[in-house]
Each structure stands twice: as structure tokens, then as C-alpha cells.
Design an enzyme around this catalytic site. Structure first.
Site, mmCIF file in Angstrom:
data_model
loop_
_atom_site.group_PDB
_atom_site.id
_atom_site.type_symbol
_atom_site.label_atom_id
_atom_site.label_comp_id
_atom_site.label_asym_id
_atom_site.label_seq_id
_atom_site.Cartn_x
_atom_site.Cartn_y
_atom_site.Cartn_z
ATOM 1 N N HIS A 109 53.984 62.369 58.639
ATOM 2 C CA HIS A 109 53.790 61.932 60.098
ATOM 3 C C HIS A 109 52.506 61.907 60.648
ATOM 4 O O HIS A 109 52.253 61.324 61.941
ATOM 5 C CB HIS A 109 54.705 62.618 61.119
ATOM 6 C CG HIS A 109 54.239 64.138 61.431
ATOM 7 N ND1 HIS A 109 54.482 65.231 60.838
ATOM 8 C CD2 HIS A 109 53.443 64.631 62.228
ATOM 9 C CE1 HIS A 109 53.975 66.291 61.203
ATOM 10 N NE2 HIS A 109 53.308 65.955 62.199
ATOM 11 N N ASP B 134 57.323 65.853 53.750
ATOM 12 C CA ASP B 134 56.338 65.396 54.782
ATOM 13 C C ASP B 134 54.831 65.385 54.399
ATOM 14 O O ASP B 134 53.747 65.880 54.981
ATOM 15 C CB ASP B 134 56.478 66.097 56.121
ATOM 16 C CG ASP B 134 56.012 65.344 57.242
ATOM 17 O OD1 ASP B 134 55.173 64.297 57.295
ATOM 18 O OD2 ASP B 134 56.350 65.851 58.578
ATOM 19 N N SER C 46 49.589 70.374 61.952
ATOM 20 C CA SER C 46 50.299 69.593 60.952
ATOM 21 C C SER C 46 49.391 69.075 59.926
ATOM 22 O O SER C 46 48.239 68.593 60.200
ATOM 23 C CB SER C 46 50.906 68.451 61.709
ATOM 24 O OG SER C 46 52.098 68.738 62.112
HETATM 25 N N1 ARG Z 1 57.949 68.461 65.361
HETATM 26 C C1 ARG Z 1 56.850 68.068 64.338
HETATM 27 C C2 ARG Z 1 55.525 68.075 65.339
HETATM 28 O O1 ARG Z 1 55.330 68.556 66.347
HETATM 29 C C3 ARG Z 1 56.959 67.024 63.696
HETATM 30 C C4 ARG Z 1 57.283 65.682 64.457
HETATM 31 C C5 ARG Z 1 57.305 64.599 63.426
HETATM 32 N N2 ARG Z 1 58.046 63.483 64.161
HETATM 33 C C6 ARG Z 1 59.116 63.304 64.471
HETATM 34 N N3 ARG Z 1 59.807 62.734 65.553
HETATM 35 N N4 ARG Z 1 60.126 63.737 63.328
HETATM 36 O O2 ARG Z 1 54.811 66.959 65.209
HETATM 37 N N1 ASP Z 2 54.435 69.254 64.133
HETATM 38 C C1 ASP Z 2 53.090 69.847 64.592
HETATM 39 C C2 ASP Z 2 52.077 68.673 64.356
HETATM 40 O O1 ASP Z 2 52.157 67.601 64.086
HETATM 41 C C3 ASP Z 2 53.081 71.264 64.089
HETATM 42 C C4 ASP Z 2 53.750 72.065 65.064
HETATM 43 O O2 ASP Z 2 54.128 71.775 66.125
HETATM 44 O O3 ASP Z 2 54.299 73.321 64.636
HETATM 45 O O4 ASP Z 2 50.925 69.174 64.349
#
Ligand code: ARG
Ligand code: ASP
Length: 740
Positions: A106, A242, A667
Site C-alpha cells: 500500500h 502487504d 507502514s
Molecule cells: N489501515 C492501514 C493504514 O492505515 C492500511 C491501509 C491500507 N489501505 C486500505 N484501504 N486497505 O494505512
Molecule cells: N496502516 C498504517 C500506515 O500506513 C499503519 C498504522 O496506522 O498502524 O502507516
């Protein structure tokens, strides 16, 4: 050291009587006990140059065999030389002597998308460069190394005295920061910048090196790299691979250079060896990266406001928008593609806020903060600490005053700026009119060019058919629920279905061609045409109130709150000298450490630490947008062709969780074992623990990592990219250490 022992003892006494055994699988009691005993020393995002002493001891208590210098050293190579800030928003690590980078799928998504076409869709099918020549350049991508970290607090506070007012203090601080930056010792190709820590009580200088030639090396298909998509986002158990890979290129002197075909793979001072031994419950983990923003030292009244006033409003707005958009995406393939990425990003924080609210409630965060404040006030009174007596009541007053302003601001952002796209477009046009009013023709021309450029991107993925019902629904909410004082009088009492019908049929701003027509001609003509357009007339009412009433008031109160928060931070550290205080995240390099650990999200339910390929197959829905699985992965599962990457029971691990304190920006951060080897790749947090941004609780906050063996398995067995595996240094730390 003494206070750590006291903590341990207290934790043992309190926690051991309420410990429940896991219900799914019995974990060794000794392992559980050890994990619990050490909970009190987990959490926190620490400054890498200041680990010696307490942090080093805590890490060793948790099982680390590393010294502070193994992690950060200016004179010798250390772990920090393998960590980079990836394109300003994520983290990435070097895993080979030839500058090979590992980060999340991502995080590489935009780059992967930019190289994709309908014929060669790398998002859908993945991409693997078979040799250096096949690697793909990304013109605007950068990665940043941290070369040196110096505490410059004394220099930044030169001349600043207590009797100065806040504005004069800040002016002097800013001047001092400029001096420090200008005189910083560095090479000419390096940069220097100063950042504030502990709410402005400490200042730190970072010397950085920014590389600009970063090429795409490999990415799995989205059905692996984004497996589970939004349904599984922020969730455990998780089965997402990921990850993606890039490479840093340098000039002939191994220094940063703009893209050139003559550039060569960067030779790092350090790269991470990759462990094949996997992890078990209780193992030490360190996550090294660039966390973006946290707010751990808010007073109870602020958390209460976020959880009970602001989050619910934002959740309700997005809930409604998402439902409407989803209903259109489901019935129309074209709309599904157009809205996929917007939907994912709106859903990402919508889901996070819901989890955050539940977590704050479950962990009793507000009550706990109130108790701490009672204790704080008692000590301040007993010790007669001058300057701290009114901090909490100042917070009370200021947060009461800012509540409606913040709420009005959030409604404007969520409805008029973000989720009703036509209103967002009218805001661009509003900025154009403002530019003209303030800067005349020249400013107008500049603004028109940039707005037209931007709008091209907006309309590419826009559908007025979807947007109109979103307008109707969200405007009703905005009018009913936002503070009346900040809602334009002219729009009160309107029937928003009728409004929508007349606006969406007549406005030129519902299409690119219409917008281009409206924005053509002289400045005077454009302003006149805009002010006759129904969408613009409507939007302008909202934007005027926002710009003239909401935002100035918000900025003024926020400045006052920040001044109190700065003092409160200092006061907390003085009043509770034995507590662990870590600075809030601010997109600078940090170390966080913990252990591999399961958790109990609800009474009677225990989540294990690790997921396996078998779980991918259990979730498999053929042809599904989120849960499809590539044929080749299905066959590898059938034949159990896992090579050296299976665990000791012959299963293929996919993800695992730990108590590392992470946030957005982490991330792509490496998860590192007790000896400095790579064991995983951070990418998310568990839903119940997303409140860690305001209240890290080691009982339920967990970060989610891809098991590095799954990454290796996909690269080797799925993609057949043995060339990449050969570049890495694969190690067996557990086997080697049991031999000694
Ligand atoms: N929750 C994670 C973060 O905040 C992963 C996001 C990836 N995007 C998604 N829509 N699944 O970045
Ligand atoms: N998914 C988040 C990021 O892209 C990481 C998190 O919020 O734990 O940095």
C-alpha cells in the site's frame, strides 16, 4: 533501574490475579507470565540517539541482545543506516548490499499504479524485474536517510525567558531554529532540519540524505498484496502479503543523484539480514520507522470531546456517504473503478475512528486520565508548584470554548470539502475568487492554471449521479447537527432534495467541460459567471462562514491550547518523575519495542499471534473483489511447496502481531529480532487497539506485521524471483544461538 523493578512487581501483583487463560489454545503459562510481567515497559516511540540507559535496559529485559549502539551509532554502521523514510509518508528498509528496499504494497501502490496499463496491469497481476535493467524509474519518488541526530534544545531556547508572551517566545524560537539549521555541520549534499518534541519542550536537529533515484523492483498482485482489502483492514486475524520492493540508485560516488541511466545500485552502510527462524509468542521485537502523529498527553476533557462529540459526527457523515457510494459501486462496474481508491481512503479512517472509540471506552481511558489528573492536582497543590495550578482548569475552559468551533470545522471538512465532491469543487473555485480579491490578475492566472490541472484529476473519477444523493443526505446532516451559530443563515430551513435537483441539473461544475467553460475568459468574467452558478452560490455560503468565522476562531483557540499543552507536558514530567514519558510521534525516526503477543479482544475470546496460508484459503471467494486468490498460490498451497520458508510444523505463516507501539507512517517499518535480523514487515494495527494514538494500552494494542517468511515464499516460489533472494543474507539466529 529501581523504578522498573517496582513497576514489574506492581504489574505482577495486579495483573496476575486477573489473568485469564486463553480459551482457544493453551499457551505455555510461563510464556504468558513473562509477557504480562513486562507489559509495563512496553509502549512508547523513542528517539534512536537517546536509547542508552533506561531504553537499553528495558529492551534487554524484553529479550533483546542488542546494545543502544547496535541500533544507533554515528561513527560505526548501525541498524539506523538500513532504515529510510519512504516518499515522506511510509518507512522502508534495506535488505541487500545492493540497496534493495522492502516496504508495503500500500506504500508502493501509487508507483505500481503509475506503471500499469490495461495490457500490463501490475496492480492486478504483479510485477517482477528479472534484472537491474528491468527496474522501473519513479520520477518524483524519494527516500531519506537519517545521518545524525543532535539535541539542540539549549541553542533553540537562547534568550527565551518566562516573562515573554507566547508570540514573542515563538518568534525567538523560530529565529534560533533558523540559526541552528544554517550553521549545522554537514556535507553539502545533506540537509538539516529541527523538529519539536514533548510539545515544544525539546528540540532536535536531523541531518539527512535524500536519494531521488528509486526504482520499482517487484510487487505481488493485489490479490496477495491487498488481500482482504477494506473488509479486513484494521482487523485481526489478517492474511495480507502487504509488501513491495524498490531499489535505491546513487551516482559513482555512492551519493544522491537525480535519475540517470548511469546511476548504480546504492551500497548501504548497513542492510538487514533476514531471519528464516520465525517468531513465537514472547519473542522480542523492535520496530524502527517514521511514525506520523500521536496525541498521548491530552487531558481527559480533550479525549472526551474527540470520542463523544467529534468522532461520532465524522463517523456518521462517512457512514452515510460510504453506504450511498457502495450501492452505486455494486451496480456499475465503471463507477466501481472510479470510486475504488476514494472509497478505500474514506473507509480507512471511518473504520479507524469506530475502533478508536470502542478502544477508549473498553480501556477506560477517560476515567484513567481523570484519576491521573486528580493525583496531578494533589501533588501540584502539596508542593505548591507555581505556574501549574490552573493548567487543568485552563484546559476545561478552552476545550469548552473550542467544542462548537471544532465540530463546525469537522462538518465543513467532512461535508463541504471532502465527501460532497461538487462542494469540494466549489471550494477550489472559491479559492480562485479569493486569489483574485487578494492578488489581482496575476494571482488569478496562477490559481486558475493550478486549479484546472487539479480538476482534471478530480473529474476523471467523478460521477454526478453518485454525488447528488450524497449531497442530499450529507447536507441534511450538516444542517441538523452542526452548531447553528456556524451554519449559514441563508441555507437554514432549505429542502435539500429540491436544492440538489436544481443544482445538479443546472450547474456547470458537474463536468470537466462545464468547469473549463465556466473558468474561461477574463478574471472579471469568470468571477461573474461563477457567482451565477447555483452550485457555486450554495458552496460559497458554506466556505464564507468557514473562512470568516470558524477557521480564525479555531486557530486562535488552538494556539492557546497548545501553549497550555506545552506547560502541561513539562508539568507532568516534573510531577511524576518516575513515569515513562515518550515524545508524541512527529514523522521523525523512532524505535518502539515489545514482544510477539496474542490478545483478548472480548471476554472469552483469545486471538493467537500468527495466521497461516490455510487462512487465506479459508477466506477465498473465487472472483471476489477483495478475497480472490491467484491460481498459482492455490497450487502452491495444494502441493505444500513452501521450500525453506515453512514453520516447524510445516505450515506457511502469513502475518503475526506484537505489542509494538506504532501509528500511520510506520507502514513498511521492519520488525527486527533480538539480534538485529529482519523477521517481519509492519503494515497495520488491530481494530480494538487503534486508540493507541491517544492511549497506548499494552493489553489490547497490537501492531500487525507480514511474516518475513511469507515475503520470501512469495518472491521465491510464487514470483520465481530467485535473483532477489540471492541478493539477501538469509540467517538462522535461533539455531545458531542454541548451538552456543
Ligand atoms: N489501515 C492501514 C493504514 O492505515 C492500511 C491501509 C491500507 N489501505 C486500505 N484501504 N486497505 O494505512
Ligand atoms: N496502516 C498504517 C500506515 O500506513 C499503519 C498504522 O496506522 O498502524 O502507516
Amino acid at each position: 533501574m529501581k523504578y522498573i523493578k517496582i513497576y514489574l512487581l506492581a504489574a505482577l501483583l495486579v495483573v496476575s490475579c486477573k489473568t485469564k487463560q486463553p480459551t482457544v489454545k493453551a499457551v505455555e503459562p510461563a510464556v504468558v507470565q513473562e509477557a504480562i510481567d513486562t507489559r509495563e515497559i512496553q509502549g512508547g516511540m523513542w528517539i534512536p540517539s537517546l536509547l542508552e540507559g533506561v531504553n537499553e535496559e528495558e529492551m534487554q529485559l524484553l529479550g533483546s541482545k542488542m546494545t543502544a549502539k547496535d541500533i544507533y551509532d554515528v561513527n560505526n554502521s548501525s541498524l539506523k543506516d538500513a532504515i529510510v523514510h519512504f516518499n515522506g509518508g511510509c518507512t522502508s528498509e534495506i535488505i541487500s548490499p545492493k540497496g534493495l528496499l522492502l516496504t508495503n504494497h500500500h506504500c508502493g501502490y501509487g508507483a505500481i499504479q503509475s506503471h500499469s496499463t490495461v495490457e500490463d496491469d501490475y496492480l492486478k497481476d504483479g510485477f517482477w524485474a528479472k534484472s537491474l535493467e528491468d527496474e522501473l524509474a519513479n520520477p518524483s519518488m524519494t527516500v531519506t536517510f537519517i545521518k545524525r541526530i543532535d539535541d539542540v534544545t539549549t541553542q533553540v531556547f537562547v534568550g527565551v525567558t518566562e516573562d515573554m508572551d507566547e508570540a514573542s517566545k515563538q518568534r525567538l524560537i523560530d529565529q534560533n531554529i533558523q540559526k541552528v539549521t544554517a550553521s549545522a555541520q554537514k556535507e553539502e549534499w545533506q540537509s538539516a532540519n529541527v523538529k519539536s518534541f514533548y510539545k515544544g519542550n525539546q528540540y532536535i536537529l536531523f541531518i539527512t540524505e535524500i536519494f531521488k533515484d528509486v526504482r520499482l523492483v517487484g510487487a505481488p498482485p493485489s490479490s496477495i498484496g491487498k488481500f482482504g482489502a477494506d473488509t479486513d483492514n484494521w482487523m485481526w486475524p489478517r492474511h495480507t502479503g502487504d509488501f513491495s520492493m524498490f531499489r535505491i540508485y546513487a551516482d559513482a560516488n555512492n551519493r544522491p543523484a537525480a535519475y540517470s541511466k548511469d546511476n548504480v545500485p546504492y551500497q548501504p552502510k548497513h542492510y538487514l539480514p533476514v531471519s528464516l527462524d520465525g517468531v513465537e509468542e514472547g519473542d522480542f521485537t523492535l520496530v524502527f520507522g517514521f511514525p506520523g502523529r500521536t496525541n498521548e498527553y491530552l487531558p481527559a476533557v480533550a479525549v472526551d470531546q474527540i470520542v463523544n462529540v467529534l468522532n461520532p459526527a465524522k463517523i456518521e457523515v462517512r457512514d452515510n456517504a460510504l453506504k450511498i457510494i457502495d450501492s452505486y459501486m455494486r451496480k456499475d462496474a465503471d463507477i466501481k473503478i472510479k470510486y475504488a481508491s476514494k472509497f478505500a481512503s474514506t473507509a480507512n479512517y471511518w473504520k479507524k475512528w469506530i475502533g478508536e472509540n470502542q478502544g477508549i471506552e473498553k480501556s477506560n481511558a477517560i476515567e484513567n486520565k481523570k484519576e491521573l489528573e486528580v493525583e496531578f492536582s494533589k501533588i501540584v497543590k502539596e508542593k505548591d508548584l507555581v505556574g501549574y495550578q490552573t493548567l487543568l482548569s485552563d484546559f476545561e475552559t478552552l476545550y469548552k470554548e473550542i467544542q462548537d468551533v471544532s465540530l463546525a470545522r469537522d462538518y465543513w471538512i467532512e461535508v463541504a470539502y471532502r465527501n460532497v465532491e461538487l462542494l469540494g469543487i466549489t471550494f477550489r473555485a472559491y479559492q480562485l475568487e479569493q486569489a483574485y480579491l487578494r492578488g489581482g490578475e496575476a494571482a488569478f492566472e496562477k490559481s486558475r492554471t493550478s486549479i484546472l490541472n487539479r480538476l482534471k484529476g478530480t473529474y476523471k473519477n467523478y460521477s454526478a449521479v453518485v454525488d447528488q444523493p450524497v449531497f442530499e443526505k450529507l447536507m441534511v446532516l450538516y444542517a441538523e447537527k452542526s452548531p447553528k451559530e456556524f451554519f449559514p443563515t441563508k441555507l437554514q430551513g432549505l429542502n435539500f432534495s429540491d436544492e440538489a435537483a436544481s443544482i445538479y441539473t443546472s450547474s456547470k461544475l458537474t463536468s470537466l467541460a462545464g468547469a473549463e467553460e465556466l473558468l474561461s475568459g477574463s478574471a472579471d468574467e469568470v468571477i461573474k459567471k461563477l457567482n451565477e452558478d447555483k452550485a457555486y452560490i450554495f458552496g460559497k455560503e458554506l466556505h464564507n462562514v468557514f473562512y470568516n468565522s470558524v477557521e480564525p476562531k479555531f486557530q486562535q483557540l488552538n494556539l492557546e491550547i497548545e501553549a497550555v499543552q506545552k506547560k502541561y507536558m513539562k508539568a507532568l514530567m516534573e510531577v511524576f518523575p518516575n513515569e515513562r514519558f515518550f515524545p508524541d510521534a512527529n514523522s521523525t525516526l523512532r524505535v518502539t519495542y515489545g514482544q510477539v503477543s496474542g490478545y483478548e479482544p472480548k471476554d472469552g475470546m483469545y486471538y493467537e499471534t500468527t495466521t497461516h496460508l490455510q487462512g487465506v484459503i479459508e477466506k477465498y471467494v473465487p472472483g471476489d473483489y477483495e478475497f480472490d486468490v491467484p491460481q498459482k498460490l492455490l497450487s502452491l498451497y495444494e502441493t505444500k511447496d513452501y521450500g525453506a520458508y515453512a514453520d516447524k510444523n510445516g505450515k506457511m505463516p502469513v502475518c503475526f502481531i506484537g505489542t509494538n507501539h506504532t501509528t500511520g507512517g510506520n507502514s513498511g517499518s521492519p520488525a527486527i529480532d533480538a539480534h538485529g535480523n529482519l523477521i517481519g514487515l509492519n503494515f497495520d494495527r488491530v481494530w480494538e487497539g487503534t486508540m493507541s494514538d491517544m492511549n497506548y494500552d499494552p493489553e489490547i494494542c497490537r501492531n500487525i506485521m507480514v511474516d518475513i517468511r511469507y515475503v520470501l515464499f512469495i518472491v521465491d516460489k510464487y514470483a520465481g524471483a530467485q535473483n532477489l533472494i540471492e541478493e539477501m543474507t538469509l540467517v538462522h539466529p535461533k539455531k545458531e544461538n542454541s548451538k552456543q
